[in-house]
Write a protein that holds these residues in place. Structure first.
Motif, PDB file in Angstrom:
ATOM      1  N   SER A  99       0.645  -1.265   0.013  1.00 43.17           N
ATOM      2  CA  SER A  99       0.041  -0.100  -0.126  1.00 43.17           C
ATOM      3  C   SER A  99       0.640   1.299   0.023  1.00 43.17           C
ATOM      4  O   SER A  99       0.278   2.408  -0.079  1.00 43.17           O
ATOM      5  CB  SER A  99      -0.955  -0.024   1.326  1.00 43.17           C
ATOM      6  OG  SER A  99      -1.667  -1.296   1.380  1.00 43.17           O
ATOM      7  N   HIS A 122       0.207  -1.655  -6.718  1.00 39.35           N
ATOM      8  CA  HIS A 122      -0.705  -1.326  -5.768  1.00 39.35           C
ATOM      9  C   HIS A 122      -1.977  -1.300  -6.532  1.00 39.35           C
ATOM     10  O   HIS A 122      -2.396  -0.476  -7.007  1.00 39.35           O
ATOM     11  CB  HIS A 122      -0.558  -0.095  -5.006  1.00 39.35           C
ATOM     12  CG  HIS A 122      -1.451   0.120  -4.076  1.00 39.35           C
ATOM     13  ND1 HIS A 122      -1.817   1.325  -3.501  1.00 39.35           N
ATOM     14  CD2 HIS A 122      -2.206  -0.886  -3.185  1.00 39.35           C
ATOM     15  CE1 HIS A 122      -2.616   1.215  -2.382  1.00 39.35           C
ATOM     16  NE2 HIS A 122      -2.772   0.032  -2.290  1.00 39.35           N
ATOM     17  N   PRO A 123      -2.466  -2.826  -6.220  1.00 36.11           N
ATOM     18  CA  PRO A 123      -4.129  -2.893  -6.479  1.00 36.11           C
ATOM     19  C   PRO A 123      -4.787  -2.256  -5.391  1.00 36.11           C
ATOM     20  O   PRO A 123      -4.764  -2.256  -4.091  1.00 36.11           O
ATOM     21  CB  PRO A 123      -4.311  -4.389  -6.178  1.00 36.11           C
ATOM     22  CG  PRO A 123      -3.304  -4.872  -5.438  1.00 36.11           C
ATOM     23  CD  PRO A 123      -2.148  -3.847  -5.417  1.00 36.11           C
ATOM     24  N   VAL A 124      -5.764  -1.166  -5.747  1.00 40.01           N
ATOM     25  CA  VAL A 124      -6.346  -0.409  -4.779  1.00 40.01           C
ATOM     26  C   VAL A 124      -7.725  -0.910  -4.713  1.00 40.01           C
ATOM     27  O   VAL A 124      -8.566  -0.580  -4.964  1.00 40.01           O
ATOM     28  CB  VAL A 124      -6.555   1.279  -5.388  1.00 40.01           C
ATOM     29  CG1 VAL A 124      -6.979   1.992  -4.208  1.00 40.01           C
ATOM     30  CG2 VAL A 124      -5.267   1.606  -5.761  1.00 40.01           C
ATOM     31  N   ALA A 125      -7.665  -1.931  -3.909  1.00 43.23           N
ATOM     32  CA  ALA A 125      -9.031  -2.914  -3.699  1.00 43.23           C
ATOM     33  C   ALA A 125      -8.427  -3.634  -2.269  1.00 43.23           C
ATOM     34  O   ALA A 125      -7.321  -4.407  -2.167  1.00 43.23           O
ATOM     35  CB  ALA A 125      -9.014  -3.838  -4.817  1.00 43.23           C
ATOM     36  N   GLY A 126      -9.474  -3.744  -1.459  1.00 46.71           N
ATOM     37  CA  GLY A 126      -9.207  -4.703  -0.215  1.00 46.71           C
ATOM     38  C   GLY A 126     -10.408  -4.723   0.552  1.00 46.71           C
ATOM     39  O   GLY A 126     -11.381  -4.032   0.323  1.00 46.71           O
ATOM     40  N   THR A 127     -10.217  -5.251   1.644  1.00 49.42           N
ATOM     41  CA  THR A 127     -11.330  -5.346   2.847  1.00 49.42           C
ATOM     42  C   THR A 127     -10.531  -5.200   4.087  1.00 49.42           C
ATOM     43  O   THR A 127      -9.563  -5.038   4.253  1.00 49.42           O
ATOM     44  CB  THR A 127     -12.294  -6.271   2.728  1.00 49.42           C
ATOM     45  OG1 THR A 127     -11.594  -7.493   3.300  1.00 49.42           O
ATOM     46  CG2 THR A 127     -12.692  -6.972   1.364  1.00 49.42           C
ATOM     47  N   GLU A 128     -11.414  -5.036   5.239  1.00 48.97           N
ATOM     48  CA  GLU A 128     -10.992  -4.976   6.569  1.00 48.97           C
ATOM     49  C   GLU A 128     -10.396  -6.279   6.963  1.00 48.97           C
ATOM     50  O   GLU A 128      -9.749  -6.553   8.180  1.00 48.97           O
ATOM     51  CB  GLU A 128     -11.921  -4.508   7.579  1.00 48.97           C
ATOM     52  CG  GLU A 128     -13.200  -5.326   8.003  1.00 48.97           C
ATOM     53  CD  GLU A 128     -14.016  -5.414   7.024  1.00 48.97           C
ATOM     54  OE1 GLU A 128     -13.858  -4.722   5.636  1.00 48.97           O
ATOM     55  OE2 GLU A 128     -15.170  -6.116   6.980  1.00 48.97           O
ATOM     56  N   SER A 188      -6.515   6.821   1.406  1.00 46.83           N
ATOM     57  CA  SER A 188      -6.796   5.635   2.142  1.00 46.83           C
ATOM     58  C   SER A 188      -6.089   5.812   3.331  1.00 46.83           C
ATOM     59  O   SER A 188      -6.903   5.379   4.375  1.00 46.83           O
ATOM     60  CB  SER A 188      -5.874   4.816   0.958  1.00 46.83           C
ATOM     61  OG  SER A 188      -5.858   3.672   1.556  1.00 46.83           O
ATOM     62  N   HIS A 192      -8.200   5.758   7.230  1.00 46.93           N
ATOM     63  CA  HIS A 192      -8.025   4.818   8.244  1.00 46.93           C
ATOM     64  C   HIS A 192      -7.739   5.125   9.559  1.00 46.93           C
ATOM     65  O   HIS A 192      -7.998   4.912  10.627  1.00 46.93           O
ATOM     66  CB  HIS A 192      -6.982   3.775   7.522  1.00 46.93           C
ATOM     67  CG  HIS A 192      -7.890   2.725   6.607  1.00 46.93           C
ATOM     68  ND1 HIS A 192      -7.869   3.087   5.506  1.00 46.93           N
ATOM     69  CD2 HIS A 192      -8.297   1.437   6.935  1.00 46.93           C
ATOM     70  CE1 HIS A 192      -8.513   1.990   4.931  1.00 46.93           C
ATOM     71  NE2 HIS A 192      -8.530   0.912   5.801  1.00 46.93           N
ATOM     72  N   ARG A 226     -16.138  -0.839  10.817  1.00 42.75           N
ATOM     73  CA  ARG A 226     -15.446  -1.828   9.743  1.00 42.75           C
ATOM     74  C   ARG A 226     -13.972  -1.307   9.298  1.00 42.75           C
ATOM     75  O   ARG A 226     -13.251  -2.322   9.390  1.00 42.75           O
ATOM     76  CB  ARG A 226     -16.347  -1.567   8.363  1.00 42.75           C
ATOM     77  CG  ARG A 226     -15.959  -2.820   7.474  1.00 42.75           C
ATOM     78  CD  ARG A 226     -16.662  -2.615   6.185  1.00 42.75           C
ATOM     79  NE  ARG A 226     -16.064  -1.911   5.361  1.00 42.75           N
ATOM     80  CZ  ARG A 226     -15.221  -1.741   4.417  1.00 42.75           C
ATOM     81  NH1 ARG A 226     -14.087  -2.521   4.615  1.00 42.75           N
ATOM     82  NH2 ARG A 226     -14.726  -0.682   3.804  1.00 42.75           N
ATOM     83  N   ILE A 227     -13.815   0.177   8.871  1.00 43.26           N
ATOM     84  CA  ILE A 227     -12.605   0.546   8.527  1.00 43.26           C
ATOM     85  C   ILE A 227     -11.462   0.136   9.773  1.00 43.26           C
ATOM     86  O   ILE A 227     -10.354  -0.366   9.637  1.00 43.26           O
ATOM     87  CB  ILE A 227     -12.349   1.811   8.147  1.00 43.26           C
ATOM     88  CG1 ILE A 227     -13.361   1.933   7.030  1.00 43.26           C
ATOM     89  CG2 ILE A 227     -11.043   2.487   7.872  1.00 43.26           C
ATOM     90  CD1 ILE A 227     -12.849   1.527   5.559  1.00 43.26           C
ATOM     91  N   MET A 234      -0.661  -4.591   9.164  1.00 38.46           N
ATOM     92  CA  MET A 234      -0.859  -3.940   7.825  1.00 38.46           C
ATOM     93  C   MET A 234      -0.672  -2.476   7.956  1.00 38.46           C
ATOM     94  O   MET A 234       0.042  -1.692   7.480  1.00 38.46           O
ATOM     95  CB  MET A 234      -1.841  -4.600   7.058  1.00 38.46           C
ATOM     96  CG  MET A 234      -2.036  -3.508   5.805  1.00 38.46           C
ATOM     97  SD  MET A 234      -3.406  -4.003   5.015  1.00 38.46           S
ATOM     98  CE  MET A 234      -3.651  -2.406   3.907  1.00 38.46           C
ATOM     99  N   TRP A 235      -1.337  -1.829   9.070  1.00 42.35           N
ATOM    100  CA  TRP A 235      -1.582  -0.338   8.994  1.00 42.35           C
ATOM    101  C   TRP A 235      -0.447   0.182   9.810  1.00 42.35           C
ATOM    102  O   TRP A 235      -0.117   1.394   9.613  1.00 42.35           O
ATOM    103  CB  TRP A 235      -3.062  -0.180   9.458  1.00 42.35           C
ATOM    104  CG  TRP A 235      -4.002  -0.371   8.455  1.00 42.35           C
ATOM    105  CD1 TRP A 235      -4.701  -1.418   8.135  1.00 42.35           C
ATOM    106  CD2 TRP A 235      -4.092   0.516   7.255  1.00 42.35           C
ATOM    107  NE1 TRP A 235      -5.470  -1.318   6.942  1.00 42.35           N
ATOM    108  CE2 TRP A 235      -4.958  -0.127   6.325  1.00 42.35           C
ATOM    109  CE3 TRP A 235      -3.519   1.800   6.819  1.00 42.35           C
ATOM    110  CZ2 TRP A 235      -5.542   0.482   4.976  1.00 42.35           C
ATOM    111  CZ3 TRP A 235      -3.995   2.305   5.830  1.00 42.35           C
ATOM    112  CH2 TRP A 235      -5.100   1.606   4.660  1.00 42.35           C
TER     113      TRP A 235
HETATM  114  O1  LIG Z   1     -12.116  -1.137   1.375  1.00 33.79           O
HETATM  115  C1  LIG Z   1     -11.433  -1.446   2.314  1.00 33.79           C
HETATM  116  O2  LIG Z   1     -11.358  -2.127   3.530  1.00 33.79           O
HETATM  117  C2  LIG Z   1     -10.034  -0.793   2.425  1.00 33.79           C
HETATM  118  O3  LIG Z   1      -9.383  -0.585   3.266  1.00 33.79           O
HETATM  119  C3  LIG Z   1      -9.233  -0.882   0.991  1.00 33.79           C
HETATM  120  C4  LIG Z   1      -8.202  -0.109   0.886  1.00 33.79           C
HETATM  121  C5  LIG Z   1      -8.424   1.422   0.700  1.00 33.79           C
HETATM  122  O4  LIG Z   1      -8.206   2.253   1.525  1.00 33.79           O
HETATM  123  O5  LIG Z   1      -9.286   1.637  -0.224  1.00 33.79           O
HETATM  124  C6  LIG Z   1      -6.939  -0.234   1.836  1.00 33.79           C
HETATM  125  C7  LIG Z   1      -5.773  -0.340   1.610  1.00 33.79           C
HETATM  126  C8  LIG Z   1      -5.390  -0.419   0.224  1.00 33.79           C
HETATM  127  O6  LIG Z   1      -3.888  -0.175   0.257  1.00 33.79           O
HETATM  128  C9  LIG Z   1      -6.175  -0.366  -0.616  1.00 33.79           C
HETATM  129  C10 LIG Z   1      -7.547  -0.366  -0.557  1.00 33.79           C
END
Ligand SMILES: O=C(O)C(=O)C[C@]1(C(=O)O)C=C[C@@H](O)C=C1
Ligand SMILES: NC(=O)c1ccc[n+]([C@@H]2O[C@H](COP(=O)([O-])OP(=O)(O)OC[C@H]3O[C@@H](n4cnc5c(N)ncnc54)[C@H](O)[C@@H]3O)[C@@H](O)[C@H]2O)c1
Length: 303
Positions: A99, A122-128, A188, A192, A226-227, A234-235
């Motif tokens: 990230s 960096h795929p800008v896609a993910g979840t918690e 992003s 967070h 959620r976030i 990671m964070w």
């Molecule tokens: O949707 C989420 O839960 C995310 O946090 C995804 C998210 C973002 O912030 O958009 C988080 C970190 C990544 O590097 C890319 C995507």
């Protein structure tokens, strides 16, 4: 022709396992090798059948690869790169999914010979969520994947990595690594940090018992929780590796927050109204840009 035939993924958590699943679906003839230094995670990835092989060392995982992807926390990428350097085939391309990009590019370049073959992504896609069970094949579809190659990267390797991500359904953009880190600090990383703060503050407030916070958490606060459930390792790494950009964005944010605080104190309704109208317009522009749709729906099914 496929951009790569033998792909190794180091780190088989949320992103590594999603990548493996997406490759299986979209490029089924690719030979997939996985490695995770956590034996329980590696065993679970094996049980899920995500890879053709799970290697028992980082070096063994890369010796036959034509693409190696680090899907480990950003502070672990340098050490992981050092671990594979001696076993890496000379023509293998090296990438990651971290990230943060400037420090990661530097760490990979310090450990690996041949800056022409390093193409960070960096795929800008993910979840918690995290871990191999949290991954899913559609994660990268209709999402941006930002590539941040250094000046010495070979244009053919950049094109191969671009094609790789396009085949997984992503839209690819090239960006200078430092610029990426500035952009992601606001889109992003700061969101967070704010979520971690507000959820922490709510739990600390003395006169609202935590059960009431939980009971009445609807709408806005629920979204923040959620976030704020995102992976601590990671964070922690993201904030420490993107320190300058996050701190300068945070400085600006606190000034803006103080302005809102002042408007509330002095009953400046016009100021509040104008600011909220502007932010509503921003939301509309985000929706119109079209990248708000895919991943949240996939994610919601799994939350
Ligand atoms: O949707 C989420 O839960 C995310 O946090 C995804 C998210 C973002 O912030 O958009 C988080 C970190 C990544 O590097 C890319 C995507
Ligand atoms: N989670 C997200 O939303 C998201 C989105 C885009 C990019 N990323 C980036 O993807 C990377 C992975 O994040 P994730 O969410 O998949 O985390 P995760 O915790 O689900 O998985 C990371 C895995 O890496 C393994 N690992 C750590 N050090 C290792 C090493 N030296 N060698 C081998 N394995 C090692 C861990 O055991 C873990 O299984 C991070 O760099 C993160 O910044 C995350």
């Amino acid at each position: 022709m496929l951009p790569f035939e033998r792909v190794t993924i180091l780190g088989t958590g949320l992103i590594g396992s999603s990548l493996a699943r997406a490759i299986r679906n979209r490029m089924p003839t690719v030979r997939l090798t996985g490695y995770d230094r956590d034996a329980a995670v590696a065993a679970r990835a094996d049980e899920l059948g995500l890879f053709d092989d799970m290697a028992d060392s980082a070096g063994a995982s890369v010796c036959d690869a034509d693409l190696v992807v680090f899907a480990v926390p950003v502070r672990a990428i340098g050490a992981a790169a050092e671990e594979i350097a001696a076993d890496l085939p000379r023509d293998a391309v090296v990438s990651d999914v971290g990230s943060v990009k400037a420090s990661v590019l530097k760490a990979m370049a310090a450990a690996i010979e041949g800056p022409d073959r390093i193409v960070p992504a960096h795929p800008v896609a993910g979840t918690e969520r995290s871990g191999p069970d949290a991954g899913f094949a559609e994660l990268f579809e209709n999402r941006w994947c930002i590539l941040t190659p250094g000046a010495e990267a070979d244009a053919r390797n950049v094109e191969r990595v671009s094609e790789f991500w396009r085949r997984l359904g992503s839209e690819v953009e090239l960006m200078e690594a430092g610029h990426h880190d500035m952009v992601l600090a606001i889109t992003s990383h700061l969101p967070h940090l704010i979520a971690y703060t507000i959820v922490g503050t709510a739990s600390d407030i003395e006169d609202v018992t935590s059960s009431e916070v939980i009971k009445y958490s609807a709408g806005g606060f629920r979204d923040f929780t959620r976030i704020a459930a995102s992976d601590p390792t990671m964070w922690r790494d993201v904030f420490l590796e993107n320190k300058e950009a996050v701190l300068s964005t945070l400085q600006r944010f606190t000034e803006d927050l103080t302005q809102l605080q002042r408007a509330i104190r002095w009953d400046d309704g016009d100021f509040l109204f104008d600011r909220f109208r502007e932010t509503r317009d921003t939301r509309r522009r985000v929706i119109d840009a079209g990248q708000d749709t895919a991943a949240p729906d996939f994610g919601r099914d799994r939350r």
